[in-house]
Enzyme design. Structure first.
Site, PDB file in Angstrom:
ATOM      1  N   GLU A   1       0.849  -1.206   0.000  1.00 54.00           N
ATOM      2  CA  GLU A   1       0.000   0.000   0.000  1.00 54.00           C
ATOM      3  C   GLU A   1       0.877   1.246   0.000  1.00 54.00           C
ATOM      4  OE1 GLU A   1      -3.431   2.013   2.901  1.00 54.00           O
ATOM      5  OE2 GLU A   1      -2.064   0.468   3.666  1.00 54.00           O
TER       6      GLU A   1
ATOM      7  N   CYS B   1      -5.167  -2.507   2.671  1.00 52.18           N
ATOM      8  CA  CYS B   1      -5.099  -2.298   4.116  1.00 52.18           C
ATOM      9  C   CYS B   1      -6.182  -3.104   4.820  1.00 52.18           C
ATOM     10  CB  CYS B   1      -5.188  -0.811   4.429  1.00 52.18           C
ATOM     11  SG  CYS B   1      -4.850  -0.383   6.155  1.00 52.18           S
TER      12      CYS B   1
ATOM     13  N   LYS C   1      -9.468   2.055  -3.265  1.00 52.40           N
ATOM     14  CA  LYS C   1      -9.927   1.513  -1.986  1.00 52.40           C
ATOM     15  C   LYS C   1     -11.354   1.950  -1.701  1.00 52.40           C
ATOM     16  CE  LYS C   1      -8.562   1.162   2.877  1.00 52.40           C
ATOM     17  NZ  LYS C   1      -7.589   1.608   3.907  1.00 52.40           N
TER      18      LYS C   1
END
Length: 532
Positions: free
Chosen positions: A280, A403, A346
């Site tokens: 990430e 994440c 995301k």
């Protein structure tokens, strides 16, 4: 029921909370079996107590558990979020108190059900526990961190049923076994032993035996499927960039050089990877704003003819009249030609880490924004993505989870339902420091692999990087805070599990069953025919 003396009830509840934390990932090695008996002291504290007394015991249990489980919040907010220690401690206490409210609700409601009808109350406990987990996963953007089922991530033989019920099914069985152990203790003291055995223990045992058989059979079957499947060589790069230096402009060139060197090492291996994963925000700059670094990056890919998936920050100008900039936490898939082939933005952002909730709300927003601004990595808040579409890699569809998206079962499930044949988790767990949180985070990814029967590759900035088989076995894992790379051949499976089709509703079904059992209990007189 035979309640504990009041002076023992509260210590018993606290003991349950501490045992739950000891059984959780990141605690002492091989303490995970404690989960199967950790709730017995709480059951003893709740049985025979008034709902109010039981709720207070549940609250203490929850506080003991979540304060010791989530202590790393102080590291995230204080050391790396630059918030005062007092604010960080207050945030930990408030979060633990919020989580403990669910334990309090479980204890108070279960106590009420046990007083009405002991056997129905014992059945209510496991289903209600899962039902409250479902609510916690959805309310206020959801925080399903470390549900009880994740404690078993090191025991593949005990979690195979997750491909039917999801991790909630594992939680249900753990709480049910706790209820059975408590019921066995009650048999020593109770007069109505035969009724208890007939109406709870025997049905509970008959309920669990097929699950055990399925776990054993399914693990063997999945491993055969993995052996026969096509495989994809994948490498995960762990750059180990310190969080306090990650966004420093002076570190941009060095960071890129570290990832390139590690990638070259992976490519020089005997079985070079077809897909390389960078974590990430591995690129600590905007490609559009740093053309020289961007050219060096794309030339590196093109000269090596590899597929590379990297976490990157990105921004786009809004099409709205105000033309404001929208920031994204993204994963870019680059092809052997060095060009961008696909991207994922995301979808589930971290509250107070990637956006400030209620920021635009009058009165509340102006108070929250200045306080939490140090935790937000960009000048403006991130914007969530809206597509659950896997990225197209020749020979595989990549279901990307950035994440803590890996802790939400529905996100991985939607990717697989849309055609993902390999799950990828890109994360930066440097925020957690040297705490138990990276291990806790990893454990939840293990259940995503089992639920969907997909291999899962994980690239983490400071660890834990690794590869998880569709059976839930952890194939390899990196140490924390070590600059390294890992490689593995991952099986590419394409079948859809029952969890993907309908099993993701299992948690909601448990909530409905708990409500039905409570309704049945309310129609029974106190200490009914099956009472203990």
């Amino acid at each position: 029921m035979h309640p504990l003396p009041r002076q023992f009830a509260l210590p018993a509840a606290v003991l349950s909370g501490l045992l739950l934390s000891l059984a959780a990932p990141g605690g002492p090695d091989n303490f995970w079996p404690l989960a199967w008996a950790a709730l017995v002291p709480l059951f003893a504290a709740v049985a025979g107590a008034s709902p109010r007394q039981a709720a207070f015991s549940g609250l203490l249990c929850g506080l003991a558990h979540y304060l010791s489980l989530l202590y790393w919040v102080v590291i995230v907010m204080g050391r790396y979020g630059n918030l005062p220690l007092a604010v960080s401690l207050l945030a930990l206490v408030l979060l633990a108190l919020y989580m403990a409210l669910y334990t309090a609700a479980w204890a108070g409601t279960t106590a009420w059900a046990l007083r009405r009808h002991a056997v129905l109350g014992l059945w209510t406990g496991p289903f209600l526990w899962v039902g409250l987990d479902v609510l916690r996963a959805r309310l206020f953007s959801g925080f399903p961190w470390q549900d009880l089922g994740y404690s078993q991530y090191q025991a593949p033989l005990l979690v195979q049923n997750a491909d039917i019920t999801g991790h909630h099914g594992v939680t249900l069985h753990i709480v049910l076994v706790n209820a059975m152990v408590f019921a066995l203790f009650c048999l020593v003291r109770a007069d109505r032993r035969r009724r208890l055995a007939a109406f709870f223990l025997l049905p509970a045992l008959l309920f669990l035996l097929p699950v055990a058989g399925y776990n054993y059979w399914r693990l063997e079957q999945v491993e055969k499927e993995m052996a026969a499947a096509q495989s994809l060589p994948v490498a995960a790069i762990q750059g180990n960039i310190r969080q306090d230096l990650k966004w420093s402009p002076a570190m941009q060139e060095e960071t890129l050089a570290i990832y390139q060197e590690l990638t070259d090492q992976a490519l020089a291996a005997t079985d070079p990877p077809r897909l390389v994963l960078w974590p990430e925000t591995a690129l600590p700059f905007y490609l559009a704003d740093s053309p020289e670094l961007a050219d060096r990056f794309t030339d590196f890919i093109g000269n090596r003819s590899l597929w590379l998936l990297s976490g990157v920050p990105d921004y786009q100008r809004s099409e709205e009249p105000d033309g404001r900039l929208r920031y994204f936490n993204s994963a870019f898939l680059f092809g052997p030609d060095g060009l961008l082939h696909d991207r994922y933005d995301k979808r589930h952002l971290v509250p107070f880490g990637e956006y400030v909730p209620l920021r635009t709300t009058p009165l509340v927003g102006p108070l929250l924004s200045p306080l939490m601004k140090p935790l937000v990595e960009t000048i403006g808040d991130f914007t969530p993505g809206d597509e659950a579409r896997p990225l197209d890699l020749p020979g595989a569809g990549l279901g990307v989870l950035i994440c803590y998206e890996s802790i939400f079962p529905e996100l991985a499930r939607s990717m697989v339902a849309n055609g993902a044949t390999l799950l990828v988790n890109l994360t930066n767990d440097a925020w957690f420091g040297r705490s138990s949180a990276p291990r806790q985070h990893l454990s939840m990814a293990v259940l995503r692999a089992v639920e969907n029967r997909r291999a899962l590759a994980r690239a983490a900035n400071t660890g834990i990087s690794g590869f998880i088989a569709p059976s839930g076995r952890l194939l390899t894992a990196s140490p924390l805070f070590e600059t390294t790379w890992l490689a593995a051949r991952l099986p590419v499976l394409s079948g859809k599990t029952l969890f993907v089709a309908i099993g993701h509703h299992f948690g909601l079904l448990c909530l409905l069953l708990a409500m039905a059992l409570l309704a049945a209990s309310s129609r029974w007189r106190k200490n009914g025919p099956a009472g203990i």
